[in-house]
Design a protein around this motif. Structure first.
Motif, short mmCIF file in Angstrom:
data_model
loop_
_atom_site.label_atom_id
_atom_site.label_comp_id
_atom_site.label_asym_id
_atom_site.label_seq_id
_atom_site.Cartn_x
_atom_site.Cartn_y
_atom_site.Cartn_z
N LYS A 198 -9.84 -5.96 -0.04
CA LYS A 198 -11.51 -6.07 0.06
C LYS A 198 -11.99 -4.97 1.07
O LYS A 198 -12.62 -4.16 0.89
CB LYS A 198 -12.03 -7.32 0.03
CG LYS A 198 -13.76 -7.20 -0.25
CD LYS A 198 -13.91 -8.79 -0.07
CE LYS A 198 -15.64 -8.57 -0.20
NZ LYS A 198 -16.26 -10.20 -0.22
N SER A 199 -11.32 -5.26 2.31
CA SER A 199 -12.18 -4.43 3.48
C SER A 199 -11.43 -3.27 3.45
O SER A 199 -12.23 -2.10 3.81
CB SER A 199 -11.36 -5.27 4.86
OG SER A 199 -10.12 -5.20 4.95
N LYS A 200 -10.33 -2.62 3.00
CA LYS A 200 -9.82 -1.38 3.02
C LYS A 200 -10.01 -0.58 1.55
O LYS A 200 -9.37 0.31 1.59
CB LYS A 200 -8.33 -1.21 3.35
CG LYS A 200 -8.27 -1.97 5.00
CD LYS A 200 -7.01 -1.56 5.48
CE LYS A 200 -6.85 -1.89 7.11
NZ LYS A 200 -7.47 -1.11 7.76
N ASN A 201 -10.50 -1.33 0.78
CA ASN A 201 -10.94 -0.67 -0.73
C ASN A 201 -9.37 -0.47 -1.30
O ASN A 201 -9.20 0.69 -1.89
CB ASN A 201 -11.89 0.37 -0.58
CG ASN A 201 -12.41 0.95 -1.91
OD1 ASN A 201 -12.44 0.05 -2.98
ND2 ASN A 201 -12.58 2.22 -2.10
N VAL A 202 -8.44 -1.26 -1.34
CA VAL A 202 -7.12 -0.97 -1.75
C VAL A 202 -7.14 -0.92 -3.29
O VAL A 202 -7.90 -2.02 -3.86
CB VAL A 202 -6.28 -2.09 -1.40
CG1 VAL A 202 -4.73 -1.89 -1.86
CG2 VAL A 202 -6.00 -1.91 0.40
N SER A 203 -6.40 -0.04 -4.04
CA SER A 203 -6.60 -0.02 -5.44
C SER A 203 -5.20 -0.30 -5.85
O SER A 203 -4.99 -0.30 -7.51
CB SER A 203 -6.83 1.83 -5.98
OG SER A 203 -5.94 2.51 -5.33
N ARG A 204 -4.07 -0.55 -5.22
CA ARG A 204 -2.87 -0.96 -5.65
C ARG A 204 -1.90 -1.55 -4.53
O ARG A 204 -2.05 -1.24 -3.63
CB ARG A 204 -2.14 0.46 -6.21
CG ARG A 204 -0.95 0.25 -7.24
CD ARG A 204 -0.45 1.71 -7.35
NE ARG A 204 -1.57 2.34 -8.37
CZ ARG A 204 -1.74 2.59 -9.76
NH1 ARG A 204 -0.53 2.11 -10.21
NH2 ARG A 204 -2.38 3.21 -10.19
N ILE A 205 -0.99 -2.45 -5.08
CA ILE A 205 -0.22 -2.93 -4.31
C ILE A 205 1.23 -2.58 -4.63
O ILE A 205 1.64 -2.64 -5.72
CB ILE A 205 -0.05 -4.53 -4.13
CG1 ILE A 205 -1.54 -4.95 -3.79
CG2 ILE A 205 0.81 -4.94 -3.07
CD1 ILE A 205 -1.63 -6.34 -3.87
N LEU A 206 2.03 -2.06 -3.55
CA LEU A 206 3.43 -1.46 -4.00
C LEU A 206 4.28 -2.34 -3.07
O LEU A 206 4.21 -2.68 -2.03
CB LEU A 206 3.46 -0.05 -3.36
CG LEU A 206 2.47 0.98 -3.63
CD1 LEU A 206 2.79 2.30 -3.07
CD2 LEU A 206 2.44 1.19 -5.19
N LEU A 207 5.34 -2.93 -3.89
CA LEU A 207 6.51 -3.94 -3.14
C LEU A 207 7.64 -3.03 -2.71
O LEU A 207 8.14 -2.43 -3.61
CB LEU A 207 6.87 -4.91 -4.41
CG LEU A 207 5.91 -5.87 -5.09
CD1 LEU A 207 6.45 -6.77 -5.92
CD2 LEU A 207 5.08 -6.68 -4.00
N ALA A 208 7.71 -3.04 -1.38
CA ALA A 208 8.91 -2.58 -0.88
C ALA A 208 9.87 -3.31 -0.45
O ALA A 208 10.25 -3.58 0.53
CB ALA A 208 8.37 -1.56 0.27
N MET A 209 10.58 -4.10 -1.49
CA MET A 209 11.50 -5.12 -1.44
C MET A 209 12.70 -4.95 -2.23
O MET A 209 12.91 -5.92 -3.01
CB MET A 209 10.86 -6.49 -1.63
CG MET A 209 9.46 -6.98 -0.97
SD MET A 209 8.59 -8.28 -1.78
CE MET A 209 9.70 -9.53 -1.42
N PRO A 210 13.27 -3.91 -2.15
CA PRO A 210 14.43 -3.41 -3.11
C PRO A 210 15.97 -4.38 -3.08
O PRO A 210 16.34 -4.45 -3.81
CB PRO A 210 14.61 -2.04 -2.80
CG PRO A 210 14.43 -1.98 -1.27
CD PRO A 210 12.96 -2.52 -1.33
N SER A 211 15.76 -4.99 -1.77
CA SER A 211 16.85 -5.92 -1.55
C SER A 211 16.71 -7.33 -1.61
O SER A 211 17.72 -8.23 -1.64
CB SER A 211 17.49 -5.65 -0.12
OG SER A 211 17.91 -4.35 0.21
#
Length: 657
Positions: A198-211
């Motif tokens: 909400k505060s940073k106006n994020v439009s997408r979440i990216l999961l960086a958990m390949p392992s």
């Protein structure tokens, strides 16, 4: 003005940088003289000519150190190091020149000059970098990266230099990373995600958990389920390491992550048993299961792989793919693409004998429930008689192992497809009692992700088209497994067969299809349109169960199940028939198929020990068409009646002799 400067060619920008640096150095010397000298004018007249002599040397140093090759927007430590080295060399040159001409006590002047030159030449470059960076990122989507480890940092760095996404924050489960700053971005905790979005106006979440394990990724995805933004993931570590994908090649969340099921590493002894240095044949090699079986098989180095397929295009496609894959693996496997129909026993037997086939994986079948309901004679002919013909051909050709790919729909079937697969199992069980050279076994499993007819690609396509998503029933549940895991388990189960065995794969927890649809909608950043959310994006429509469709599937008929050497493979003791009983049943079934007697086919399958309980009226399209035509003819008799051949002249279903 700014647009004009940015549009200039590289050499012009370098010339402007050189002029700017001369200006910065001159300004820094003037200010240093007025700040440090008691009589600024006299000191300036004394020192300025010497300073002008040192400027070309400084510009040369900047050039040699690569300062003018650096792009301002991406300027980094190297460029700032070049400024520092150039300024220091300029300061040392000034000190030496002052000493040569006898000007003393100018150390304070040189020090202040060096500091000012560093601030102007280096600092203003940083300010310009920040300005251009912000301007460049203004049009990019603001994203939150879940995972501040090595993969998350690499992803952030790649995105900062890209054109599409701008990372604004990290979140991580590791408490030691929380409340720190990485690449200028704050690292928060998972509990803060909603506030950060909400505060940073994020439009997408990216999961960086390949392992991370699939179970852990499932937990994370469930925690993000209610956020109104899409979630994507980076490729798996194996794809990144082997170079097939880059860290910033984002993907939609894989359905296997939603299921949270981690595959079990295959047992090499079982994988090799029926494949390594043997001649292997896969029927239905171009289908979803058959093609994956082929991909798995070539990894374990058979001497030859026979691709038996009825579809010319499917056979061409899998043969081309496997040829490239074999070359990539560097293995010596001969491919034999064979066009043929499994219902033609002579053709199947000739192929098996010609290539001295030792192992057969029989994946050729019609498996789409409604289509088989609409085409009962062809469904039974292909699934039952096709299996019988292939099995008899295997016995005649001296094949060692024959593995039938069966289905959970064969358990207490409510549709023709499942009943026909159960009959195919009974055929092989019967043949196992008639002879003992060829080992027959069957492997049952549920839905595989990405197969033809799977709901997952259908849902994705429907979401991209704006909906609605079509689900047959709000309570319908299914088991799911990935195609590679299913193929590996089929191969391993086949290696454990002793003759007539029915193996059942552990499919994990069943999934409610309506819940799966909702979660897929949410993870693509959309809202389900329903009574609670009338302004939602995607509607889920319930179309009703299709002909022969169950609310839930089972994997076992009885309770007699045994564990095997593999934790995800069980052996079931199911009811079977002697070959004498089975052959009589097949004779009657063949007679009804020859006569296209759909009602009699259904009646016979119901009376057989299949557990068949047809859940819908007969839906065969041709049978219904014949009935309609007959009624019309009775009402409006035509002067010319169509002439039908007698039953004896109708081409018979190829019988296994």
């Amino acid at each position: 003005m700014l647009e004009w400067l940015l549009s200039l060619p590289r050499y012009a920008k370098r010339a402007i940088s050189v002029i700017a640096d001369v200006g910065f150095l001159t300004f820094s010397m003037l200010v240093a003289v007025y700040v440090t000298q008691e009589i600024p004018l006299a000191a300036l007249l004394q020192t300025f000519p010497i300073f002008l002599l040192s400027v070309p040397a400084t510009i040369l140093a900047f050039t040699k150190l690569g300062l003018y090759r650096a792009v301002i927007r991406y300027i980094g430590q190297h460029a700032l190091g070049a400024v520092l080295a150039g300024i220091l060399s300029n300061a040392m040159i000034l000190v030496m020149l002052f000493q040569l001409v006898g000007i003393a006590d100018k150390g304070n002047l040189v020090f202040v000059y060096a500091i000012l030159a560093l601030v102007t030449s280096g600092g203003l470059r940083l300010v310009a970098r920040m300005f251009l960076f912000q301007r460049h990122n203004g049009h990019k989507q603001r994203v939150l990266i879940y995972g501040a480890g090595s993969s998350g940092r690499q992803l952030a760095q790649a995105l900062l230099n890209g054109e599409q996404f701008h990372p604004v924050a990290f979140v991580d489960d590791d408490a030691t990373l929380q409340r720190s700053t990485i690449l200028g971005m704050h690292v928060g905790s998972p509990a803060q995600i909603a506030a950060i979005v909400k505060s940073k106006n994020v439009s997408r979440i990216l999961l960086a958990m390949p392992s991370a394990s699939r179970a852990r990724r499932r937990e994370v995805l469930e925690s993000l389920d209610n956020l109104p933004i899409p979630v994507q993931t980076v490729p798996g570590m194996s794809d990144i390491v082997d170079g097939s994908m880059r860290i910033d090649e984002l993907q939609d969340v894989k359905i296997e992550d939603l299921l949270g099921r981690d595959p079990v590493a295959p047992k090499l002894k079982l994988m090799h048993a029926n494949i390594k240095e043997k001649v292997v044949m896969v029927s239905g090699a171009g289908g979803s299961i058959g093609s994956e079986l082929c991909r798995q098989i070539v990894q374990y180095e058979p001497t030859m792989l026979v691709l038996f397929e009825a579809s010319e295009f499917a056979l061409y496609s899998i043969e081309q793919e496997l040829a490239a894959y074999i070359q990539e693996l560097g293995v010596d496997v001969k491919l034999k693409p064979i066009l043929g129909n499994v219902q033609k026993q002579a053709r199947v037997q000739a192929v098996m004998q010609s290539f001295k086939v030792q192992t057969v994986y029989h994946a050729a079948a019609y498996k789409h429930v409604p289509l088989v309901e609409y085409n009962i004679v062809e469904g039974v002919s292909n699934n039952v008689f096709g299996t019988w013909c292939a099995a008899e051909a295997a016995i005649a050709a001296g094949v060692e192992t024959f593995v039938l790919i069966s289905t959970d729909k064969a358990v207490r079937p409510t549709n023709i497809m499942g009943a026909s697969k159960r009959l195919a199992e009974l055929v092989l069980q019967g043949l196992s009692t008639r002879q003992h050279h060829t080992r027959f076994c069957m492997v049952r499993f549920g839905n595989v992700l990405g197969s033809s007819g799977s709901v997952v690609p259908l849902f994705r396509e429907q979401i991209r088209n704006g909906g609605p998503l079509t689900v047959t029933h709000p309570e319908i549940i299914r088991y799911f497994m990935t195609i590679p895991e299913a193929a590996q388990l089929v191969i391993q189960a086949g290696a454990m067969g002793k003759g007539g065995d029915v193996f059942v794969l552990d499919m994990g927890e069943p999934v409610r299809i309506a819940d799966l649809a909702r979660r897929m909608v949410h993870l693509m950043g959309l809202e389900v349109k329903d009574q609670q959310h009338p302004e939602g994006d995607i509607e889920i429509c319930f179309s009703g169960l299709r002909p022969g469709e169950k609310l839930y599937e089972e994997l076992l008929i009885g309770e007699n199940v045994r564990q095997t050497a593999h934790p995800r493979i069980m052996a079931a003791d199911e009811v079977s028939m002697s070959w004498k009983e089975m052959s009589e049943l097949l004779r009657q079934l063949e007679h009804h198929c020859e006569n296209f007697a759909v009602a009699q086919i259904v009646k016979l399958i119901t009376e057989a020990p299949t557990g068949f309980n047809h859940s819908s009226p007969i839906s065969d399209l041709v049978d219904a068409g014949h009935k309609t035509a007959d009624k019309n003819l009775d009402k409006n008799p035509s002067p010319v009646r169509p002439v039908f051949k007698p039953v004896s002249e109708v081409p018979a279903v190829v019988r296994a002799s």
